[in-house]
Design a protein around this motif. Structure first.
Motif, PDB file in Angstrom:
ATOM      1  N   TYR A   5       0.897  -1.119   0.351  1.00 22.67           N
ATOM      2  CA  TYR A   5       0.207  -0.263   0.026  1.00 22.67           C
ATOM      3  C   TYR A   5       1.054   0.829  -0.331  1.00 22.67           C
ATOM      4  CZ  TYR A   5      -2.991   3.876   1.484  1.00 22.67           C
ATOM      5  OH  TYR A   5      -3.479   5.195   1.572  1.00 22.67           O
ATOM      6  N   ARG A   6      -0.049   2.264  -0.931  1.00 18.74           N
ATOM      7  CA  ARG A   6       1.205   3.186  -0.869  1.00 18.74           C
ATOM      8  C   ARG A   6      -0.073   4.076  -0.474  1.00 18.74           C
ATOM      9  NH1 ARG A   6       4.324   3.519  -5.795  1.00 18.74           N
ATOM     10  NH2 ARG A   6       4.631   1.330  -5.561  1.00 18.74           N
ATOM     11  N   SER A   7       0.083   5.866   0.426  1.00 15.77           N
ATOM     12  CA  SER A   7      -0.442   6.805  -0.122  1.00 15.77           C
ATOM     13  C   SER A   7      -0.066   7.469  -0.298  1.00 15.77           C
ATOM     14  CB  SER A   7      -0.684   7.136   1.820  1.00 15.77           C
ATOM     15  OG  SER A   7       0.365   8.013   1.545  1.00 15.77           O
ATOM     16  N   GLU A  57      -1.922   2.116  -8.581  1.00 16.43           N
ATOM     17  CA  GLU A  57      -3.103   0.618  -7.647  1.00 16.43           C
ATOM     18  C   GLU A  57      -2.534   1.095  -6.522  1.00 16.43           C
ATOM     19  OE1 GLU A  57      -4.379  -1.324 -11.869  1.00 16.43           O
ATOM     20  OE2 GLU A  57      -1.932  -1.850 -10.720  1.00 16.43           O
ATOM     21  N   HIS A  58      -1.008   1.476  -6.257  1.00 21.40           N
ATOM     22  CA  HIS A  58      -0.789   0.763  -4.723  1.00 21.40           C
ATOM     23  C   HIS A  58      -1.598   1.708  -3.738  1.00 21.40           C
ATOM     24  CE1 HIS A  58       2.863  -1.529  -5.532  1.00 21.40           C
ATOM     25  NE2 HIS A  58       2.667  -0.659  -6.593  1.00 21.40           N
ATOM     26  N   GLN A  59      -2.463   2.743  -4.269  1.00 20.80           N
ATOM     27  CA  GLN A  59      -2.798   3.071  -3.199  1.00 20.80           C
ATOM     28  C   GLN A  59      -4.939   2.687  -2.368  1.00 20.80           C
ATOM     29  OE1 GLN A  59      -4.090   7.593  -3.673  1.00 20.80           O
ATOM     30  NE2 GLN A  59      -5.151   8.299  -2.416  1.00 20.80           N
ATOM     31  N   VAL A  67       0.850  -5.293  -5.175  1.00 23.84           N
ATOM     32  CA  VAL A  67       2.150  -5.504  -4.429  1.00 23.84           C
ATOM     33  C   VAL A  67       3.480  -5.584  -5.160  1.00 23.84           C
ATOM     34  CG1 VAL A  67       1.396  -6.733  -2.377  1.00 23.84           C
ATOM     35  CG2 VAL A  67       2.042  -8.122  -4.426  1.00 23.84           C
ATOM     36  N   ASP A  68       4.268  -5.405  -5.124  1.00 28.35           N
ATOM     37  CA  ASP A  68       5.565  -5.259  -5.715  1.00 28.35           C
ATOM     38  C   ASP A  68       6.107  -6.221  -4.852  1.00 28.35           C
ATOM     39  OD1 ASP A  68       4.934  -3.589  -7.539  1.00 28.35           O
ATOM     40  OD2 ASP A  68       5.507  -2.040  -6.231  1.00 28.35           O
ATOM     41  N   PHE A  69       6.257  -7.592  -6.316  1.00 25.33           N
ATOM     42  CA  PHE A  69       7.657  -8.668  -5.423  1.00 25.33           C
ATOM     43  C   PHE A  69       8.531  -8.440  -5.546  1.00 25.33           C
ATOM     44  CE2 PHE A  69       3.372 -10.639  -6.027  1.00 25.33           C
ATOM     45  CZ  PHE A  69       3.381 -11.367  -4.803  1.00 25.33           C
ATOM     46  N   TRP A  97       6.685  -0.846 -18.583  1.00 24.15           N
ATOM     47  CA  TRP A  97       7.503  -2.567 -17.724  1.00 24.15           C
ATOM     48  C   TRP A  97       6.962  -2.447 -16.822  1.00 24.15           C
ATOM     49  CZ3 TRP A  97      11.018  -6.938 -19.253  1.00 24.15           C
ATOM     50  CH2 TRP A  97      10.270  -8.213 -19.333  1.00 24.15           C
ATOM     51  N   GLU A  98       6.983  -3.527 -16.195  1.00 22.25           N
ATOM     52  CA  GLU A  98       6.697  -3.546 -14.364  1.00 22.25           C
ATOM     53  C   GLU A  98       6.533  -4.985 -14.379  1.00 22.25           C
ATOM     54  OE1 GLU A  98       4.440  -0.483 -12.032  1.00 22.25           O
ATOM     55  OE2 GLU A  98       5.386   1.287 -12.862  1.00 22.25           O
ATOM     56  N   PRO A  99       7.501  -6.374 -14.653  1.00 19.96           N
ATOM     57  CA  PRO A  99       6.913  -7.507 -14.364  1.00 19.96           C
ATOM     58  C   PRO A  99       7.354  -7.760 -12.366  1.00 19.96           C
ATOM     59  CG  PRO A  99       9.655  -6.949 -14.502  1.00 19.96           C
ATOM     60  CD  PRO A  99       8.856  -5.669 -14.786  1.00 19.96           C
ATOM     61  N   TRP A 100       7.301  -6.625 -12.322  1.00 19.09           N
ATOM     62  CA  TRP A 100       6.780  -6.711 -10.590  1.00 19.09           C
ATOM     63  C   TRP A 100       5.793  -6.276  -9.727  1.00 19.09           C
ATOM     64  CZ3 TRP A 100      10.626  -3.357 -12.764  1.00 19.09           C
ATOM     65  CH2 TRP A 100      10.166  -2.086 -12.558  1.00 19.09           C
ATOM     66  N   HIS A 101       5.021  -6.240 -10.994  1.00 21.47           N
ATOM     67  CA  HIS A 101       3.643  -5.274  -9.778  1.00 21.47           C
ATOM     68  C   HIS A 101       2.417  -6.341 -10.220  1.00 21.47           C
ATOM     69  CE1 HIS A 101       1.257  -1.485  -9.848  1.00 21.47           C
ATOM     70  NE2 HIS A 101       0.304  -2.290 -10.001  1.00 21.47           N
ATOM     71  N   PHE A 102       2.102  -6.434  -9.096  1.00 23.35           N
ATOM     72  CA  PHE A 102       0.869  -7.387  -9.311  1.00 23.35           C
ATOM     73  C   PHE A 102      -0.226  -7.257  -8.461  1.00 23.35           C
ATOM     74  CE2 PHE A 102       4.252  -9.982 -10.621  1.00 23.35           C
ATOM     75  CZ  PHE A 102       3.316 -11.138 -11.774  1.00 23.35           C
TER      76      PHE A 102
HETATM   77 ZN   LIG Z   1       4.251  -1.385  -7.755  1.00 27.13          ZN
END
Ligand SMILES: [Zn+2]
Length: 331
Positions: A206-208, A238-240, A245-247, A294-299
């Motif tokens: 989560y990111r505010s 989307e983190h808000q 999550v980012d792995f 591209w953000e392969p870590w962002h799910f």
């Molecule tokens: Zn992310």
């Protein structure tokens, strides 16, 4: 790791006078006073690129950075230009941005490509609130694109600390939060990875709004001409939502880098995350649709059914939302 921990401590100290936002754990609100030049200057001096990348989540193409850049990520993991994906299937989706809006055309999702902002037809916008005052419930599929943003005041009502459910090998000792609604799926997916010998981490959750605002401010000051590709604007992440999550992978020192796609953890997630309800929001070569590199870590968690449908069809979550959900607000 020490740099990151040091940075978190520094940020916490610097921003100890932070404002408290309802429902948001205090540690998640580093500052609202992002206009403070003093704060910005101190941050600029204190942070390292590694720690900034961790907080801000961005893969900086090294070729695009000024040669005198002093905050570039360490060479061993220096972000590169988006390489040809060798471990991800070629996206089957196509852009739906082409359109010729007129007053007589029946509005469809293709009226709202995410990269190019367009005014919603009046017949569609009637009754909608501006995105700044949009009401967001706990709907898992809430649309957050580079066009439809979240209000500054929005924070999920059921945020919980990940440290209550995962040890430091997963959280890397960070104070991470996510919605309670995704804890079970997170435990299942990480458990499945452990079973096959993988060692995933969660490098961001989560990111505010205020955290994202701080990120945007910092990158704007560093790279005013490139901030659009380096950091999401506050409200546009989307983190808000608390469901994203980012792995990370030990193979790349748990950093944000497109090489994550080639790590054992990245390969496994690419092929299996949907079985646990997670979808890759920003695959390679989809910038024209998502507006995000591209953000392969962002799910993002969207539930097993939709995640599987997207994986099988190759459709982007963004495209699916535009086609199946009404516009949530007036951009
Ligand atoms: Zn992310």
């Amino acid at each position: 790791m020490k740099k990151r921990l040091l940075f978190l401590v520094v940020v916490t100290l610097l921003l100890s006078a932070c404002l408290t936002v309802k429902h948001v754990p205090p540690t998640l609100v580093p500052t609202i006073a992002i206009d403070s030049s003093e704060t910005t200057d101190k941050l600029s001096n204190a942070v390292t690129a590694e720690s900034v990348a961790l907080l801000l989540e961005t893969a900086v193409p090294s070729a695009t950075l000024p040669p005198t850049n002093t905050v570039a990520p360490s060479p061993s993991v220096a972000p590169t230009e988006e390489p040809t994906a060798t471990t991800t299937p070629t996206p089957a989706w196509t852009a739906t941005a082409a359109l010729t809006p007129t007053a007589t055309i029946e509005p469809t999702a293709t009226f709202w490509p995410t990269v190019t902002r367009q005014v919603l037809p009046e017949s569609v916008s009637a009754g909608l609130a501006p995105c700044q005052t949009r009401i967001v419930d706990t709907e898992l599929l809430a649309m957050v694109t580079q066009q439809f943003s979240l209000p500054e005041t929005y924070a999920p009502p059921d945020l919980v600390p990940l440290s209550d459910y995962f040890d430091d090998s997963i959280t890397l000792g960070q104070d991470l939060f996510a919605r309670q609604a995704i804890i079970d799926p997170l435990q299942r997916i990480i458990g499945a990875m452990h079973e096959v010998g993988l060692r995933p981490s969660i490098i961001s959750a989560y990111r505010s709004y205020s955290e994202q605002a701080l990120a945007w401010k910092w990158w704007s000051s560093q790279y005013p001409g490139r901030v659009a590709i380096l950091s999401a604007r506050p409200g546009y992440s989307e983190h808000q939502l608390g469901t994203t999550v980012d792995f990370g992978s030990p193979a790349i020192d748990h950093l944000f880098h497109v090489d994550f796609a080639n790590t054992a953890e990245g390969v496994w997630l690419t092929n299996n995350a949907h079985l646990y309800g997670f979808t890759l929001s920003y695959p390679a070569n989809t910038y024209e649709i998502t507006g995000i590199k591209w953000e392969p870590w962002h799910f993002r968690y969207v539930g097993v059914n939709l995640a599987t449908q997207l994986f099988t069809s190759g459709q982007l979550l963004t495209s699916w939302q535009l086609e199946n959900l009404p516009p949530p607000c007036i951009p």
